[in-house]
Each structure stands twice: as structure tokens, then as C-alpha cells.
Design an enzyme around this catalytic site. Structure first.
Site, PDB file in Angstrom:
ATOM      1  CE  LYS A 121      -2.099  -1.133   3.867  1.00 30.53           C
ATOM      2  NZ  LYS A 121      -1.388  -2.404   4.146  1.00 30.53           N
ATOM      3  NE  ARG A 151      -4.315  -1.373   9.835  1.00 33.68           N
ATOM      4  CZ  ARG A 151      -3.255  -0.830   9.247  1.00 33.68           C
ATOM      5  NH1 ARG A 151      -3.257   0.430   8.885  1.00 33.68           N
ATOM      6  NH2 ARG A 151      -2.191  -1.545   9.007  1.00 33.68           N
ATOM      7  NE  ARG A 208       8.046  -0.757   5.441  1.00 38.33           N
ATOM      8  CZ  ARG A 208       6.967  -0.008   5.404  1.00 38.33           C
ATOM      9  NH1 ARG A 208       5.851  -0.477   4.941  1.00 38.33           N
ATOM     10  NH2 ARG A 208       7.008   1.226   5.863  1.00 38.33           N
ATOM     11  NE  ARG A 216       6.611  -0.325  10.335  1.00 36.39           N
ATOM     12  CZ  ARG A 216       5.591  -0.290   9.481  1.00 36.39           C
ATOM     13  NH1 ARG A 216       5.603   0.516   8.447  1.00 36.39           N
ATOM     14  NH2 ARG A 216       4.553  -1.078   9.666  1.00 36.39           N
ATOM     15  NE  ARG A 222       2.085  -5.128  10.919  1.00 36.36           N
ATOM     16  CZ  ARG A 222       3.076  -4.730  10.117  1.00 36.36           C
ATOM     17  NH1 ARG A 222       4.300  -5.180  10.296  1.00 36.36           N
ATOM     18  NH2 ARG A 222       2.849  -3.876   9.145  1.00 36.36           N
TER      19      ARG A 222
HETATM   20  P1  AP5 Z   1       4.832  -1.630   1.691  1.00 38.48           P
HETATM   21  O1  AP5 Z   1       4.546  -0.668   0.578  1.00 38.48           O
HETATM   22  O2  AP5 Z   1       5.629  -1.164   2.835  1.00 38.48           O
HETATM   23  O3  AP5 Z   1       3.479  -2.319   2.202  1.00 38.48           O
HETATM   24  P2  AP5 Z   1       2.357  -1.746   3.156  1.00 38.48           P
HETATM   25  O4  AP5 Z   1       1.106  -2.451   2.714  1.00 38.48           O
HETATM   26  O5  AP5 Z   1       2.338  -0.260   3.117  1.00 38.48           O
HETATM   27  O6  AP5 Z   1       2.895  -2.322   4.544  1.00 38.48           O
HETATM   28  P3  AP5 Z   1       2.937  -1.727   6.022  1.00 38.48           P
HETATM   29  O7  AP5 Z   1       3.935  -2.500   6.834  1.00 38.48           O
HETATM   30  O8  AP5 Z   1       3.073  -0.262   6.000  1.00 38.48           O
HETATM   31  O9  AP5 Z   1       1.593  -2.270   6.475  1.00 38.48           O
HETATM   32  P4  AP5 Z   1       0.603  -1.882   7.551  1.00 38.48           P
HETATM   33  O10 AP5 Z   1      -0.589  -1.503   6.764  1.00 38.48           O
HETATM   34  O11 AP5 Z   1       0.397  -2.967   8.530  1.00 38.48           O
HETATM   35  O12 AP5 Z   1       1.378  -0.750   8.393  1.00 38.48           O
HETATM   36  P5  AP5 Z   1       0.898   0.655   8.886  1.00 38.48           P
HETATM   37  O13 AP5 Z   1       2.085   1.506   8.913  1.00 38.48           O
HETATM   38  O14 AP5 Z   1      -0.305   1.116   8.146  1.00 38.48           O
HETATM   39  O15 AP5 Z   1       5.547  -2.900   1.026  1.00 38.48           O
HETATM   40  C1  AP5 Z   1       6.127  -3.913   1.828  1.00 38.48           C
HETATM   41  C2  AP5 Z   1       7.479  -4.350   1.217  1.00 38.48           C
HETATM   42  O16 AP5 Z   1       7.243  -4.974  -0.040  1.00 38.48           O
HETATM   43  C3  AP5 Z   1       8.438  -3.183   0.937  1.00 38.48           C
HETATM   44  O17 AP5 Z   1       9.728  -3.575   1.282  1.00 38.48           O
HETATM   45  C4  AP5 Z   1       8.321  -2.933  -0.578  1.00 38.48           C
HETATM   46  O18 AP5 Z   1       9.554  -2.456  -1.143  1.00 38.48           O
HETATM   47  C5  AP5 Z   1       7.953  -4.305  -1.103  1.00 38.48           C
HETATM   48  N1  AP5 Z   1       7.022  -4.237  -2.244  1.00 38.48           N
HETATM   49  C6  AP5 Z   1       5.922  -3.437  -2.350  1.00 38.48           C
HETATM   50  N2  AP5 Z   1       5.302  -3.664  -3.526  1.00 38.48           N
HETATM   51  C7  AP5 Z   1       6.010  -4.652  -4.155  1.00 38.48           C
HETATM   52  C8  AP5 Z   1       5.864  -5.338  -5.399  1.00 38.48           C
HETATM   53  N3  AP5 Z   1       4.863  -5.066  -6.244  1.00 38.48           N
HETATM   54  N4  AP5 Z   1       6.769  -6.293  -5.723  1.00 38.48           N
HETATM   55  C9  AP5 Z   1       7.789  -6.583  -4.889  1.00 38.48           C
HETATM   56  N5  AP5 Z   1       7.994  -5.960  -3.698  1.00 38.48           N
HETATM   57  C10 AP5 Z   1       7.108  -5.015  -3.325  1.00 38.48           C
HETATM   58  O19 AP5 Z   1       0.389   0.315  10.384  1.00 38.48           O
HETATM   59  C11 AP5 Z   1       1.263   0.001  11.427  1.00 38.48           C
HETATM   60  C12 AP5 Z   1       0.479  -0.119  12.730  1.00 38.48           C
HETATM   61  O20 AP5 Z   1      -0.166   1.146  13.042  1.00 38.48           O
HETATM   62  C13 AP5 Z   1      -0.681  -1.132  12.724  1.00 38.48           C
HETATM   63  O21 AP5 Z   1      -0.245  -2.443  13.011  1.00 38.48           O
HETATM   64  C14 AP5 Z   1      -1.572  -0.556  13.831  1.00 38.48           C
HETATM   65  O22 AP5 Z   1      -1.093  -0.867  15.116  1.00 38.48           O
HETATM   66  C15 AP5 Z   1      -1.446   0.941  13.639  1.00 38.48           C
HETATM   67  N6  AP5 Z   1      -2.482   1.489  12.726  1.00 38.48           N
HETATM   68  C16 AP5 Z   1      -2.269   2.088  11.516  1.00 38.48           C
HETATM   69  N7  AP5 Z   1      -3.428   2.480  10.971  1.00 38.48           N
HETATM   70  C17 AP5 Z   1      -4.409   2.123  11.845  1.00 38.48           C
HETATM   71  C18 AP5 Z   1      -5.832   2.244  11.829  1.00 38.48           C
HETATM   72  N8  AP5 Z   1      -6.480   2.789  10.788  1.00 38.48           N
HETATM   73  N9  AP5 Z   1      -6.525   1.777  12.892  1.00 38.48           N
HETATM   74  C19 AP5 Z   1      -5.890   1.206  13.960  1.00 38.48           C
HETATM   75  N10 AP5 Z   1      -4.549   1.057  14.027  1.00 38.48           N
HETATM   76  C20 AP5 Z   1      -3.816   1.512  12.976  1.00 38.48           C
END
Ligand code: AP5
Length: 211
Positions: A13, A88, A123, A156, A167
Site C-alpha cells: 500500500k 481498518r 522491508r 521497524r 498483524r
Molecule cells: P509496503 O509498501 O511497505 O506495504 P504496506 O502495505 O504499506 O505495509 P505496512 O507494513 O506499511 O503495512 P501496515 O498496513 O500494517 O502498516 P501501517 O504503517 O499502516 O511494502 C512492503 C514491502 O514490499 C516493501 O519492502 C516494498 O519495497 C515491497 N514491495 C511493495 N510492492 C512490491 C511489489 N509489487 N513487488 C515486490 N515488492 C514489493 O500500520 C502500522 C500499525 O499502526 C498497525 O499495526 C496498527 O497498530 C497501527 N495502525 C495504523 N493504521 C491504523 C488504523 N487505521 N486503525 C488502527 N490502528 C492503525
């Protein structure tokens, strides 16, 4: 254009959202980034959120909904935005409706769990400029150093194997039902995320009607 990027942790994402920012000039709103910023600044919200985030759990809805509303009210969101990691839960999705925020399209990025675990564990993040790398799929030119700003790359806290599993479980239970929720509203479009970063982006372009 108001777009939601939906999908499990690590599906890509953030990577896709950054490409959309470059192409369309609208902001990426990542609740994960907003929460990590609050943790870094040790705000009251950050102190409350940290324990949930480190364990791979969702931060309670009331905290996140308030944070999101504050962010989308800012001037740079007037022409639209990309929501990355929000909503979410069903109550978070409902909060968009009750706040009068009309979403144009929900892009659901799909990948099998083995791909997701591989992506998350490889990542690397630049804490200085927010760039995202992958040790195999998108390595930096020099190991451990950000190409864009020369910052030191980090892994991270929530990318450890046991937290990743948690997760994913949380995703299945609390976030996956949103696919059906938005499908019923006729807004949901699923994209295969197991393709090159360029191909994923070109499919997103078609899904949002910007060929
Ligand atoms: P990446 O682009 O980093 O994927 P992502 O889906 O953004 O992953 P996140 O780790 O950010 O996911 P998340 O949604 O759990 O974390 P968030 O920060 O929102 O890609 C991943 C890897 O793959 C990278 O290394 C990239 O280079 C590679 N890649 C990407 N595309 C590729 C492709 N096509 N081919 C090959 N490689 C590829 O949330 C963190 C925490 O915050 C949560 O656990 C929760 O505690 C809290 N939180 C956040 N939002 C909320 C909410 N709305 N409600 C409650 N808690 C929340």
C-alpha cells in the site's frame, strides 16, 4: 479524487501510495505514519498507541478516527487524498460517511500470505524521508543507506516474525470484512499485488479511471 488503498500489512500500500502522490499531486495519508510520528514526538496519543503498535494490534478506533479527521481537514486535502491503512475496521469506515467524506474508489491489493511475510521481513524504511525499500525487490544502491537522503535505513519493530503473524491475524478478523463492505457499495476493485511495482501501479491507474 478520494481513494482508499485496502489490503493486508506488507502488501504494498505504502509503495503504491508514494507513486500516486508523484503522479497525481494529492497527499498520502497513512495512519501508520501519523501514529509513528505521534510515538516519536511522545504526544499523549503516541504514548497510548505505542503498546498496540508494537504488539501488532490495532490502535483503538476512537484514537485513530480523531487523528484521521484532523488530517483530512487540512488545506492540502481539498483536491483529494489517498488513504493508506485507513479504514481498518467497519466503525472507521462508517466514520468517513458520518463525516461527509465521499470515497470515489477502494483499491484492494491482494497477495497470498507467504508473499506478504517475505515482503514484510525484507522491508527497510528510511525514518528521515519515509522512503521504503526491500532487501531483494527494491534494494538501495548502498546497503543500509537511503538513496534519496542518505539516511540510515531501519527495520521497524513490528516487522519481527511473531508480530507479523499477529498483524495478519488482526487483518483477517478486523480489516478483511471491509472488502465485502465496499463491494456492497460498488466501490471496491481488487488488484493482483503479486506483480512488479510498475505493473501494480498501472493496474491501479486503470482501477481509478486514470489510464
Ligand atoms: P509496503 O509498501 O511497505 O506495504 P504496506 O502495505 O504499506 O505495509 P505496512 O507494513 O506499511 O503495512 P501496515 O498496513 O500494517 O502498516 P501501517 O504503517 O499502516 O511494502 C512492503 C514491502 O514490499 C516493501 O519492502 C516494498 O519495497 C515491497 N514491495 C511493495 N510492492 C512490491 C511489489 N509489487 N513487488 C515486490 N515488492 C514489493 O500500520 C502500522 C500499525 O499502526 C498497525 O499495526 C496498527 O497498530 C497501527 N495502525 C495504523 N493504521 C491504523 C488504523 N487505521 N486503525 C488502527 N490502528 C492503525
Amino acid at each position: 479524487m478520494k481513494v482508499i488503498l485496502l489490503g493486508p500489512p506488507g502488501v504494498g500500500k505504502g509503495t503504491a501510495a508514494k507513486r500516486m502522490v508523484q503522479e497525481y499531486g494529492i497527499p498520502q495519508i497513512s495512519t501508520g505514519d501519523l501514529l509513528r510520528e505521534a510515538v516519536k514526538n511522545q504526544t499523549e496519543l503516541g504514548l497510548q498507541a505505542k503498546q498496540y503498535m508494537d504488539a501488532g494490534k490495532l490502535v483503538p478506533d476512537d484514537l485513530v478516527i480523531g487523528l484521521l479527521k484532523e488530517r483530512v481537514a487540512k488545506e492540502d486535502c481539498r483536491k483529494g487524498f489517498i488513504l493508506d491503512g485507513y479504514p481498518r475496521t467497519i466503525p472507521q469506515a462508517q466514520s468517513l460517511g458520518t463525516s461527509g467524506i465521499q470515497i470515489d474508489v477502494v483499491v484492494n491489493l491482494h497477495a497470498d500470505e507467504n508473499v506478504i511475510v517475505e515482503r514484510l521481513s525484507g522491508r527497510r524504511d528510511c525514518p528521515k524521508c519515509g522512503a521504503i525499500y526491500h532487501i531483494k525487490n527494491k534494494p538501495p544502491q548502498h546497503e543500509g543507506v537511503c538513496d534519496a537522503c542518505q539516511g540510515s535505513l531501519i527495520t521497524r519493530e513490528d516487522q519481527k516474525e511473531e508480530v507479523i503473524q499477529n498483524r495478519l491475524q488482526v487483518y483477517r478478523k478486523q480489516t478483511e470484512p471491509l472488502i465485502q463492505y465496499y463491494n456492497q457499495k460498488g466501490l471496491q476493485k481488487t488488484i493482483n499485488a503479486v506483480q512488479s511495482i510498475d505493473k501494480v501501479f498501472s493496474d491501479i491507474r486503470i482501477a481509478i479511471g486514470r489510464k
